[in-house]
Design a protein around this motif. Structure first.
Motif, PDB file in Angstrom:
ATOM      1  N   LEU A   1     -26.360   0.849 -14.033  1.00 51.12           N
ATOM      2  CA  LEU A   1     -27.273   0.178 -12.960  1.00 51.12           C
ATOM      3  C   LEU A   1     -27.268   1.134 -11.699  1.00 51.12           C
ATOM      4  CD1 LEU A   1     -25.935  -3.546 -12.612  1.00 51.12           C
ATOM      5  CD2 LEU A   1     -27.830  -2.570 -14.139  1.00 51.12           C
ATOM      6  N   THR A   2     -28.618   1.259 -11.254  1.00 50.03           N
ATOM      7  CA  THR A   2     -28.954   1.666  -9.962  1.00 50.03           C
ATOM      8  C   THR A   2     -29.759   0.902  -9.218  1.00 50.03           C
ATOM      9  OG1 THR A   2     -30.913   2.812 -10.972  1.00 50.03           O
ATOM     10  CG2 THR A   2     -28.885   4.204 -10.753  1.00 50.03           C
ATOM     11  N   ARG A   3     -29.645   0.735  -7.676  1.00 52.75           N
ATOM     12  CA  ARG A   3     -30.334  -0.078  -7.074  1.00 52.75           C
ATOM     13  C   ARG A   3     -31.057   0.497  -5.728  1.00 52.75           C
ATOM     14  NH1 ARG A   3     -27.867  -1.390  -2.358  1.00 52.75           N
ATOM     15  NH2 ARG A   3     -25.314  -1.174  -2.368  1.00 52.75           N
TER      16      ARG A   3
ATOM     17  N   LYS B   1     -24.948   3.723  -8.357  1.00 58.51           N
ATOM     18  CA  LYS B   1     -24.643   3.623  -9.579  1.00 58.51           C
ATOM     19  C   LYS B   1     -23.296   2.947  -9.983  1.00 58.51           C
ATOM     20  CE  LYS B   1     -24.780   7.019 -13.299  1.00 58.51           C
ATOM     21  NZ  LYS B   1     -25.099   8.452 -13.810  1.00 58.51           N
TER      22      LYS B   1
ATOM     23  N   ILE C   1     -23.951  -8.732 -13.341  1.00 58.47           N
ATOM     24  CA  ILE C   1     -24.515  -8.261 -12.083  1.00 58.47           C
ATOM     25  C   ILE C   1     -23.667  -9.179 -11.043  1.00 58.47           C
ATOM     26  CG2 ILE C   1     -26.338  -7.899 -10.502  1.00 58.47           C
ATOM     27  CD1 ILE C   1     -28.144  -7.406 -13.060  1.00 58.47           C
TER      28      ILE C   1
ATOM     29  N   TYR D   1     -22.685  -6.742  -7.287  1.00 58.88           N
ATOM     30  CA  TYR D   1     -23.415  -5.488  -7.188  1.00 58.88           C
ATOM     31  C   TYR D   1     -24.431  -5.432  -6.105  1.00 58.88           C
ATOM     32  CZ  TYR D   1     -26.210  -1.318  -8.652  1.00 58.88           C
ATOM     33  OH  TYR D   1     -26.611   0.020  -8.798  1.00 58.88           O
TER      34      TYR D   1
ATOM     35  N   ILE E   1     -35.610  -6.482 -11.722  1.00 61.58           N
ATOM     36  CA  ILE E   1     -34.820  -5.483 -12.695  1.00 61.58           C
ATOM     37  C   ILE E   1     -35.778  -4.993 -13.669  1.00 61.58           C
ATOM     38  CG2 ILE E   1     -33.101  -5.854 -14.559  1.00 61.58           C
ATOM     39  CD1 ILE E   1     -32.334  -8.609 -13.617  1.00 61.58           C
TER      40      ILE E   1
ATOM     41  N   ARG F   1     -30.134   1.742 -19.278  1.00 61.57           N
ATOM     42  CA  ARG F   1     -29.917   2.414 -17.903  1.00 61.57           C
ATOM     43  C   ARG F   1     -30.916   1.300 -17.431  1.00 61.57           C
ATOM     44  NH1 ARG F   1     -27.418   6.939 -16.258  1.00 61.57           N
ATOM     45  NH2 ARG F   1     -26.766   8.375 -18.099  1.00 61.57           N
ATOM     46  N   LEU F   2     -30.642   0.696 -16.147  1.00 66.97           N
ATOM     47  CA  LEU F   2     -31.537  -0.323 -15.488  1.00 66.97           C
ATOM     48  C   LEU F   2     -31.500  -0.077 -13.796  1.00 66.97           C
ATOM     49  CD1 LEU F   2     -30.789  -3.638 -17.425  1.00 66.97           C
ATOM     50  CD2 LEU F   2     -32.381  -2.315 -17.764  1.00 66.97           C
ATOM     51  N   HIS F   3     -32.572  -0.209 -13.402  1.00 66.09           N
ATOM     52  CA  HIS F   3     -32.825  -0.199 -11.799  1.00 66.09           C
ATOM     53  C   HIS F   3     -32.990  -1.404 -11.079  1.00 66.09           C
ATOM     54  CE1 HIS F   3     -33.235   1.908  -8.075  1.00 66.09           C
ATOM     55  NE2 HIS F   3     -34.455   1.340  -7.929  1.00 66.09           N
ATOM     56  N   LEU F   4     -32.653  -1.833 -10.171  1.00 66.19           N
ATOM     57  CA  LEU F   4     -32.871  -2.941  -9.499  1.00 66.19           C
ATOM     58  C   LEU F   4     -33.448  -2.481  -8.197  1.00 66.19           C
ATOM     59  CD1 LEU F   4     -30.078  -3.703 -11.142  1.00 66.19           C
ATOM     60  CD2 LEU F   4     -30.323  -5.793  -9.888  1.00 66.19           C
TER      61      LEU F   4
END
Length: 118
Positions: A5-7, A21, A38, A43, A55, A91-94
């Motif tokens: 994850l990244t945010r 990350k 999560i 996170y 998400i 890989r996912l981004h918030l």
């Protein structure tokens, strides 16, 4: 399954650790399983007032609102989550939407067409 994850950062002092990350591990490859993982690793930062997060994988997956105890899925099934994870190499981004109304967030995410290069 490991998911990276990244945010988004939510304030200036939060920027020092960007892009935030974090690898998480899920047994239940479902949207609710992802949300639980999560939450389990704490996170997302706590933000005063309502704070919503999108998400995003290759496309939008769901919306988390800080005050909810569940995720609002934007995919029509967990099999699509597996497909999203495959397309993004897990890989996912918030994306932080602050206190924007969830209906507007849904509109933005449903029109989302750009993929970030990881």
């Amino acid at each position: 399954m490991e998911i990276v994850l990244t945010r988004d950062s939510v304030h200036m002092s939060d920027d020092t650790n960007a892009p935030h990350k974090k690898a998480i591990y899920i047994k239940d490859v479902s949207i609710s399983g992802l949300y639980k993982a999560i939450r389990k690793v704490n996170y997302l930062p706590t933000v005063q007032g309502n704070c919503s997060w999108g998400i995003i994988g290759y496309g939008p997956i769901g919306i988390i609102v800080q005050q909810w105890n569940e995720v609002r899925p934007l995919l029509s099934g967990d099999i699509l989550l597996e497909s999203e994870l495959e397309r993004t190499n897990n890989r996912l981004h918030l994306c932080c939407f602050g206190n924007m109304d969830t209906k507007h967030i849904e509109e933005v995410l449903n029109n989302y067409s750009t993929v970030q290069d990881y």
